[in-house]
Design a protein around this motif. Structure first.
Motif, PDB file in Angstrom:
ATOM      1  N   ILE A   9       0.852  -1.195   0.000  1.00  0.00           N
ATOM      2  CA  ILE A   9       0.000   0.000   0.000  1.00  0.00           C
ATOM      3  C   ILE A   9       0.884   1.240   0.000  1.00  0.00           C
ATOM      4  CG2 ILE A   9      -1.752   1.309   1.276  1.00  0.00           C
ATOM      5  CD1 ILE A   9      -2.697  -1.376   2.462  1.00  0.00           C
ATOM      6  N   ARG A  10       0.495   2.208  -0.810  1.00  0.00           N
ATOM      7  CA  ARG A  10       1.170   3.509  -0.834  1.00  0.00           C
ATOM      8  C   ARG A  10       0.125   4.578  -0.566  1.00  0.00           C
ATOM      9  NH1 ARG A  10       3.313   4.700  -6.383  1.00  0.00           N
ATOM     10  NH2 ARG A  10       1.186   5.439  -6.697  1.00  0.00           N
ATOM     11  N   ASP A  12      -1.205   7.994  -1.169  1.00  0.00           N
ATOM     12  CA  ASP A  12      -1.048   9.010  -2.205  1.00  0.00           C
ATOM     13  C   ASP A  12      -1.518  10.383  -1.756  1.00  0.00           C
ATOM     14  OD1 ASP A  12      -0.001   7.119  -3.991  1.00  0.00           O
ATOM     15  OD2 ASP A  12      -1.995   6.564  -4.694  1.00  0.00           O
ATOM     16  N   TRP A  80       5.863   2.890  -1.125  1.00  0.00           N
ATOM     17  CA  TRP A  80       5.205   1.597  -1.011  1.00  0.00           C
ATOM     18  C   TRP A  80       5.643   0.930   0.287  1.00  0.00           C
ATOM     19  CZ3 TRP A  80       1.252   0.090  -3.814  1.00  0.00           C
ATOM     20  CH2 TRP A  80       1.077   0.619  -5.089  1.00  0.00           C
ATOM     21  N   THR A 122     -10.466   2.094   2.749  1.00  0.00           N
ATOM     22  CA  THR A 122      -9.923   3.434   2.892  1.00  0.00           C
ATOM     23  C   THR A 122     -11.083   4.375   3.176  1.00  0.00           C
ATOM     24  OG1 THR A 122      -8.617   5.209   1.897  1.00  0.00           O
ATOM     25  CG2 THR A 122      -9.962   3.876   0.399  1.00  0.00           C
ATOM     26  N   ARG A 126      -6.321   8.628   0.037  1.00  0.00           N
ATOM     27  CA  ARG A 126      -6.114   8.170  -1.335  1.00  0.00           C
ATOM     28  C   ARG A 126      -4.958   7.164  -1.332  1.00  0.00           C
ATOM     29  NH1 ARG A 126      -5.868  13.469  -2.123  1.00  0.00           N
ATOM     30  NH2 ARG A 126      -3.829  13.354  -3.098  1.00  0.00           N
ATOM     31  N   LEU A 127      -5.217   5.957  -1.838  1.00  0.00           N
ATOM     32  CA  LEU A 127      -4.232   4.882  -1.803  1.00  0.00           C
ATOM     33  C   LEU A 127      -3.980   4.300  -3.178  1.00  0.00           C
ATOM     34  CD1 LEU A 127      -5.616   2.664   1.110  1.00  0.00           C
ATOM     35  CD2 LEU A 127      -3.842   4.412   1.265  1.00  0.00           C
ATOM     36  N   SER A 128      -2.818   3.710  -3.331  1.00  0.00           N
ATOM     37  CA  SER A 128      -2.552   2.757  -4.397  1.00  0.00           C
ATOM     38  C   SER A 128      -2.318   1.430  -3.690  1.00  0.00           C
ATOM     39  CB  SER A 128      -1.314   3.145  -5.196  1.00  0.00           C
ATOM     40  OG  SER A 128      -1.554   4.340  -5.908  1.00  0.00           O
ATOM     41  N   VAL A 129      -2.902   0.354  -4.231  1.00  0.00           N
ATOM     42  CA  VAL A 129      -2.799  -0.969  -3.609  1.00  0.00           C
ATOM     43  C   VAL A 129      -2.404  -1.971  -4.677  1.00  0.00           C
ATOM     44  CG1 VAL A 129      -4.052  -2.781  -2.371  1.00  0.00           C
ATOM     45  CG2 VAL A 129      -4.596  -0.380  -1.937  1.00  0.00           C
ATOM     46  N   ARG A 130      -1.478  -2.852  -4.325  1.00  0.00           N
ATOM     47  CA  ARG A 130      -1.096  -3.927  -5.233  1.00  0.00           C
ATOM     48  C   ARG A 130      -0.769  -5.178  -4.410  1.00  0.00           C
ATOM     49  NH1 ARG A 130       4.693  -1.248  -7.110  1.00  0.00           N
ATOM     50  NH2 ARG A 130       5.822  -1.775  -5.200  1.00  0.00           N
TER      51      ARG A 130
END
Length: 137
Positions: A9-10, A12, A80, A122, A126-130
């Motif tokens: 998870i990052r 943002d 990340w 969330t 605001r996230l980026s997930v991979r």
């Protein structure tokens, strides 16, 4: 049985002028009606975020109002990070980048869950997930 849910998870960004924003990993069982979350909260009036393990069985009041089992210090940063939420019987662990951040015990679980569902949430963040994974331990 015992299981883990993990993801990279990052963070943002945060929503402007909104407090008690949060994100994390959650898992539980529909059969038992119990769900728990390991995550991060950016609380109103606080200068730094906190890691928490909470009872998220009832989401109607928001993560900031859920019964807290444990709390610890964490800095999610803007890079990340690898988050892992483990359930072993009645014990929970939240790890970030392999480091144990907070642990808790919930005696009402007894031997743990028989079946499990999981995911992430969330609330304002605001996230980026991979690489989201759920697996038996």
């Amino acid at each position: 049985g015992d299981f883990a849910i993990e993801a990279e998870i990052r963070v943002d960004g945060l929503a402007p002028n909104v407090c008690n924003q949060s994100f994390g990993l959650a898992a539980g069982s529909e059969a038992s009606g119990q769900f728990f979350g390991g995550g991060v909260i950016y609380a109103c009036g606080s200068t730094s975020p906190a890691a928490r393990i909470t009872d998220v069985s009832d989401w109607t009041n928001g993560y900031d109002q859920d019964r807290q089992l444990a709390r610890g210090a964490v800095n999610p940063g803007k890079d990340w990070r690898h988050y892992r939420f483990e359930v072993r019987g009645d014990e929970f662990r939240l790890l970030v980048d392999g480091k144990e951040i907070v642990t808790a015990t919930e005696s009402s679980l007894g031997d743990g869950f028989r079946s499990v569902k999981g995911g992430f949430w969330t609330q304002g963040v605001r996230l980026s997930v991979r690489n989201l994974k759920i697996f038996a331990l």
